[in-house]
Scaffold this motif. Structure first.
Motif, PDB file in Angstrom:
ATOM      1  N   GLY A  95      30.386  52.000  22.090  1.00  0.00           N
ATOM      2  CA  GLY A  95      30.039  52.975  23.028  1.00  0.00           C
ATOM      3  C   GLY A  95      31.129  53.579  23.682  1.00  0.00           C
ATOM      4  N   ARG A  96      31.129  53.939  24.851  1.00  0.00           N
ATOM      5  CA  ARG A  96      31.878  54.693  25.677  1.00  0.00           C
ATOM      6  C   ARG A  96      33.168  53.840  26.138  1.00  0.00           C
ATOM      7  NH1 ARG A  96      28.364  57.710  29.949  1.00  0.00           N
ATOM      8  NH2 ARG A  96      27.685  55.657  30.277  1.00  0.00           N
ATOM      9  N   VAL A  97      32.982  52.426  26.187  1.00  0.00           N
ATOM     10  CA  VAL A  97      33.951  51.620  26.898  1.00  0.00           C
ATOM     11  C   VAL A  97      34.894  51.055  25.623  1.00  0.00           C
ATOM     12  CG1 VAL A  97      34.263  49.690  28.175  1.00  0.00           C
ATOM     13  CG2 VAL A  97      32.574  51.200  28.793  1.00  0.00           C
ATOM     14  N   GLY A  98      34.307  50.424  24.734  1.00  0.00           N
ATOM     15  CA  GLY A  98      35.096  49.580  23.663  1.00  0.00           C
ATOM     16  C   GLY A  98      36.165  50.376  23.078  1.00  0.00           C
ATOM     17  N   PRO A  99      35.819  51.463  22.466  1.00  0.00           N
ATOM     18  CA  PRO A  99      36.729  52.088  21.874  1.00  0.00           C
ATOM     19  C   PRO A  99      38.087  52.488  22.700  1.00  0.00           C
ATOM     20  CG  PRO A  99      34.853  52.957  21.261  1.00  0.00           C
ATOM     21  CD  PRO A  99      34.359  52.276  22.255  1.00  0.00           C
ATOM     22  N   VAL A 100      37.752  53.051  24.024  1.00  0.00           N
ATOM     23  CA  VAL A 100      38.861  53.217  24.584  1.00  0.00           C
ATOM     24  C   VAL A 100      39.926  52.094  25.247  1.00  0.00           C
ATOM     25  CG1 VAL A 100      39.326  54.287  27.042  1.00  0.00           C
ATOM     26  CG2 VAL A 100      37.767  55.287  25.593  1.00  0.00           C
ATOM     27  N   ILE A 101      39.173  50.911  25.472  1.00  0.00           N
ATOM     28  CA  ILE A 101      39.919  49.587  25.794  1.00  0.00           C
ATOM     29  C   ILE A 101      40.758  49.286  24.297  1.00  0.00           C
ATOM     30  CG2 ILE A 101      39.675  47.318  26.292  1.00  0.00           C
ATOM     31  CD1 ILE A 101      38.814  49.082  28.668  1.00  0.00           C
ATOM     32  N   GLY A 102      40.153  49.498  23.326  1.00  0.00           N
ATOM     33  CA  GLY A 102      40.966  49.365  22.137  1.00  0.00           C
ATOM     34  C   GLY A 102      42.291  50.085  21.863  1.00  0.00           C
ATOM     35  N   ALA A 103      41.838  51.543  22.282  1.00  0.00           N
ATOM     36  CA  ALA A 103      43.035  52.365  22.116  1.00  0.00           C
ATOM     37  C   ALA A 103      44.026  52.133  23.234  1.00  0.00           C
ATOM     38  CB  ALA A 103      42.536  53.708  22.365  1.00  0.00           C
ATOM     39  N   ALA A 104      43.953  51.710  24.421  1.00  0.00           N
ATOM     40  CA  ALA A 104      44.600  51.271  25.668  1.00  0.00           C
ATOM     41  C   ALA A 104      45.699  50.204  25.016  1.00  0.00           C
ATOM     42  CB  ALA A 104      43.801  51.007  26.734  1.00  0.00           C
ATOM     43  N   LEU A 105      45.007  49.263  24.547  1.00  0.00           N
ATOM     44  CA  LEU A 105      45.547  47.964  24.196  1.00  0.00           C
ATOM     45  C   LEU A 105      46.353  48.184  22.984  1.00  0.00           C
ATOM     46  CD1 LEU A 105      42.848  45.288  24.542  1.00  0.00           C
ATOM     47  CD2 LEU A 105      44.868  45.640  25.952  1.00  0.00           C
ATOM     48  N   GLY A 106      45.947  49.055  21.870  1.00  0.00           N
ATOM     49  CA  GLY A 106      46.986  49.573  20.832  1.00  0.00           C
ATOM     50  C   GLY A 106      47.923  50.234  21.387  1.00  0.00           C
ATOM     51  N   GLY A 107      47.893  51.221  22.270  1.00  0.00           N
ATOM     52  CA  GLY A 107      49.203  51.977  22.787  1.00  0.00           C
ATOM     53  C   GLY A 107      50.002  50.851  23.477  1.00  0.00           C
ATOM     54  N   ALA A 108      49.723  49.585  23.899  1.00  0.00           N
ATOM     55  CA  ALA A 108      50.475  48.629  24.345  1.00  0.00           C
ATOM     56  C   ALA A 108      51.102  47.845  23.440  1.00  0.00           C
ATOM     57  CB  ALA A 108      49.835  47.790  25.525  1.00  0.00           C
ATOM     58  N   GLY A 109      51.017  47.950  21.926  1.00  0.00           N
ATOM     59  CA  GLY A 109      51.563  47.337  21.188  1.00  0.00           C
ATOM     60  C   GLY A 109      50.845  46.509  20.400  1.00  0.00           C
ATOM     61  N   HIS A 110      49.434  46.066  20.753  1.00  0.00           N
ATOM     62  CA  HIS A 110      48.546  45.398  20.181  1.00  0.00           C
ATOM     63  C   HIS A 110      48.061  45.739  18.686  1.00  0.00           C
ATOM     64  CE1 HIS A 110      48.960  42.389  23.405  1.00  0.00           C
ATOM     65  NE2 HIS A 110      48.455  43.202  24.167  1.00  0.00           N
TER      66      HIS A 110
END
Length: 249
Positions: free
Chosen positions: A17-32
């Motif tokens: 939905g609106r939350v999951g992909p954004v959290i994923g993008a944020a963590l991906g941006g942190a190197g995960h």
């Protein structure tokens, strides 16, 4: 399940939905490494936020991930966690993090019984489900609840999302959620009423007209009422969805 290197995790997202992909993008941006996300109703939006990330079945996400982020509607969370436990999906040592404001870690007990590590992190923003949210996260706080031994992990993940972590006790999560829901509903109602009145008197683009006024007013109100807490970034940003609607598609 993938192997972590230098503290980097394989992150799986349950909830598109609106939350999951954004959290994923944020963590991906942190190197995960975001290893997969479950299907949602708007695949184009998800792909814009998480380009190239595979869409997987829920059990495959859990099987492959070292950190499972669950961002589903409030009423679906308990059954989802319990159902995955019944089929033996949760893994010892796996981090399981949900983003619902109303629940602490008790809702993750079925996963914890299998040896998973329960974490609750709620970023206090109103998610649009787009990359714009990443900027909001960088100016936001996040409510963090976790067992004492792993609280630093939950706090570190909140920081990697871009937020400043604030510890909220398990027993205080319902009151916290009520505060979030109140702020969200009140802000939305007042803005709708005010823009309607301006439209009625012929003001074009009433939302833009009120933007600076509303943001500066909320900013000042927050400063006046939180003298010991530095207001970060744009205090006019609204909070995340109400507890009964934690991640609508």
């Amino acid at each position: 399940m993938s192997t972590a290197r230098d503290g980097r995790l394989g992150v799986g997202i349950i909830g598109a939905g609106r939350v999951g992909p954004v959290i994923g993008a944020a963590l991906g941006g942190a190197g995960h490494a975001v290893i997969g996300i479950t299907a949602g109703s708007d695949p184009d939006r998800v792909d814009a936020v998480l380009p190239g990330v595979p869409v997987l079945e829920t059990q495959d996400v859990v099987r492959r991930a070292e950190l499972v982020v669950i961002a589903v509607p409030h009423e679906e969370l308990p059954g989802l966690v319990a159902g995955l436990a019944e089929v033996g999906a949760w893994q010892p040592g796996q981090l399981v993090l949900h983003t619902d404001p109303a629940y602490g870690i008790e809702v993750l007990t079925p996963a914890a019984r299998s040896g998973a590590i329960p974490l609750a992190v709620h970023p206090a923003i109103s998610f649009s489900g787009t990359s714009i949210d990443l900027k909001q996260l960088a100016a936001a706080y996040a409510a963090v609840t976790a067992p004492a031994a792993v609280l630093p992990i939950a706090q570190a993940l909140a920081v990697e999302m871009g937020c400043e972590p604030v510890v909220v006790a398990e027993a205080d999560r319902p009151a916290y959620a009520e505060a979030i829901a109140t702020a969200t509903a009140f802000s939305d109602s007042i803005v709708r009423q005010a823009t309607g009145l301006l439209s009625a008197v012929g003001v074009e683009s009433p939302g833009r007209y009120l933007s600076a006024l509303v943001r500066s007013t909320i900013d000042q109100a927050l400063i006046d009422r939180t003298p010991t807490l530095e207001v970060r970034g744009d205090a006019g940003d609204e909070h995340n969805d109400a507890p009964v609607d934690a991640d609508r598609d």
